[in-house]
Design an enzyme around this catalytic site. Sequence first.
Site, mmCIF file in Angstrom:
data_model
loop_
_atom_site.group_PDB
_atom_site.id
_atom_site.type_symbol
_atom_site.label_atom_id
_atom_site.label_comp_id
_atom_site.label_asym_id
_atom_site.label_seq_id
_atom_site.Cartn_x
_atom_site.Cartn_y
_atom_site.Cartn_z
ATOM 1 N N GLU A 170 -11.751 2.601 5.175
ATOM 2 C CA GLU A 170 -10.750 2.829 6.230
ATOM 3 C C GLU A 170 -10.779 4.324 6.551
ATOM 4 O O GLU A 170 -10.147 5.132 5.881
ATOM 5 C CB GLU A 170 -9.368 2.400 5.738
ATOM 6 C CG GLU A 170 -8.329 2.442 6.846
ATOM 7 C CD GLU A 170 -6.928 2.291 6.310
ATOM 8 O OE1 GLU A 170 -6.183 1.459 6.835
ATOM 9 O OE2 GLU A 170 -6.566 3.017 5.365
ATOM 10 N N GLU A 174 0.836 -1.210 0.000
ATOM 11 C CA GLU A 174 0.000 0.000 0.000
ATOM 12 C C GLU A 174 0.872 1.262 0.000
ATOM 13 O O GLU A 174 1.518 1.559 1.013
ATOM 14 C CB GLU A 174 -0.897 0.000 1.244
ATOM 15 C CG GLU A 174 -1.759 1.243 1.342
ATOM 16 C CD GLU A 174 -2.645 1.263 2.580
ATOM 17 O OE1 GLU A 174 -2.417 0.459 3.504
ATOM 18 O OE2 GLU A 174 -3.565 2.102 2.611
HETATM 19 C C1 LER Z 1 -3.182 2.074 6.357
HETATM 20 O O1 LER Z 1 -4.016 1.342 5.529
HETATM 21 C C2 LER Z 1 -3.168 3.501 6.029
HETATM 22 O O2 LER Z 1 -3.752 3.897 5.057
HETATM 23 C C3 LER Z 1 -2.423 4.425 6.885
HETATM 24 O O3 LER Z 1 -2.706 5.744 6.528
HETATM 25 C C4 LER Z 1 -2.685 4.252 8.344
HETATM 26 O O4 LER Z 1 -1.865 5.108 9.036
HETATM 27 MN MN MN Z 2 -5.086 2.542 3.851
#
Ligand code: LER
Ligand code: MN
Length: 275
Positions: free
Chosen positions: A246, A152
Site C-alpha cells: 500500500e 488497522e
Molecule cells: C489505510 O490502509 C492506511 O494505511 C491509511 O494511511 C490511508 O490513509
Molecule cells: Mn494501511
Amino acid sequence: MKLAVAIASEDAPSSAFVVWRGFKESIRKASELGYHGVELALKTADDINPHELSAWLNQYKMEVSCISTGQVFAALGLYFTHPDKVMRERAIEVFNGLIDLSQDFGQIINVGRTRGFIAEGQTYEEAERIFIDTAERICERADKKGVTIILEPVNRYEINFINNLDEGAKLAAKLKHKNIGLMPDVFHMNIEDDHIGASLTRNADRIKYIHFADSNRLAPGQGHLDFDDVFRGLKEAKFDGWASIEILAKPDPDTAARQAAEFILPRIEAYNNKL
Ligand code: LER
Ligand code: MN
C-alpha cells in the site's frame, strides 16, 4: 506469507489509496510482476461484479487477499464512531454488503479510518463505547459468514483513535466476538510503535494481515525502514498470512509496483523457506 497489492475501480476517487485502478488490468499486471493476489479497495460491494472478478482471478491465477474500506470513510463519510445513529446504521449496511462479498473473496475485511475518531467534545471512553457497539454488530454478521475483521492502527496525523498495535490489541480484547484481529501497517508503526519488530512479536496473537510501505510511503526499499527487523518480528510471531503493498504510485504506478515486488518477493521466499 503471500504478497498482494492494493487496487481499486477505474473511477475510484483520488482518496482511494492504491497503486493501480481498473480491476482487470490491475490483476493482470500484478500477476505479471509475481504478486500472489490483490487487495480490493472498495466503497461498496456494488463497485465490482463478482462473476467478472472470479473470471479474472481464474484467468490470471490470482487471489483476493482482503477487502479494504478506506473509501467508506473518505468517499461516503461513514464510520463506526459516528455520533449520528443513522450514519452508523448506514456504515453497518455497507459493511454487511462487503462481508457477503468477502465470503467468496479473501474472507478478511479491514477497518482503517472507518473505525472513526474521537469527535470534538467526545471523550475517549464515549468513542470507544460507540465503536464497540458498532463493531460487535459487524463482527456478528462476519462471524456467521466465516469472515475476519481486522483493525488497522493508523498514525496520529491521520486519526486520533487507535494509533499503535498495543492500543488496537487492547480494544480488540474488549469485544465479545473473537473474529477481530489486527492489521499492522509498517508505515504507521514507524511513527507510532515503540519498536516495529518487538511490537509485531508482542501482538502476534491478533495479527492477521500486514501492510507494507517504506518510511516515506514509497515502495519498500525506497526509504529507511528496517525490513530485516519487520521480517524478524513476523518470524517470531510465526506470521503466515498475507502482506499487501500500500504505497504512493510514485514515480509512476508501474514502477512503484515493480520496485515493491522486486524488494519484497525474494524476502518472502526466504521467509517461507525458513518457516
Ligand atoms: C489505510 O490502509 C492506511 O494505511 C491509511 O494511511 C490511508 O490513509
Ligand atoms: Mn494501511
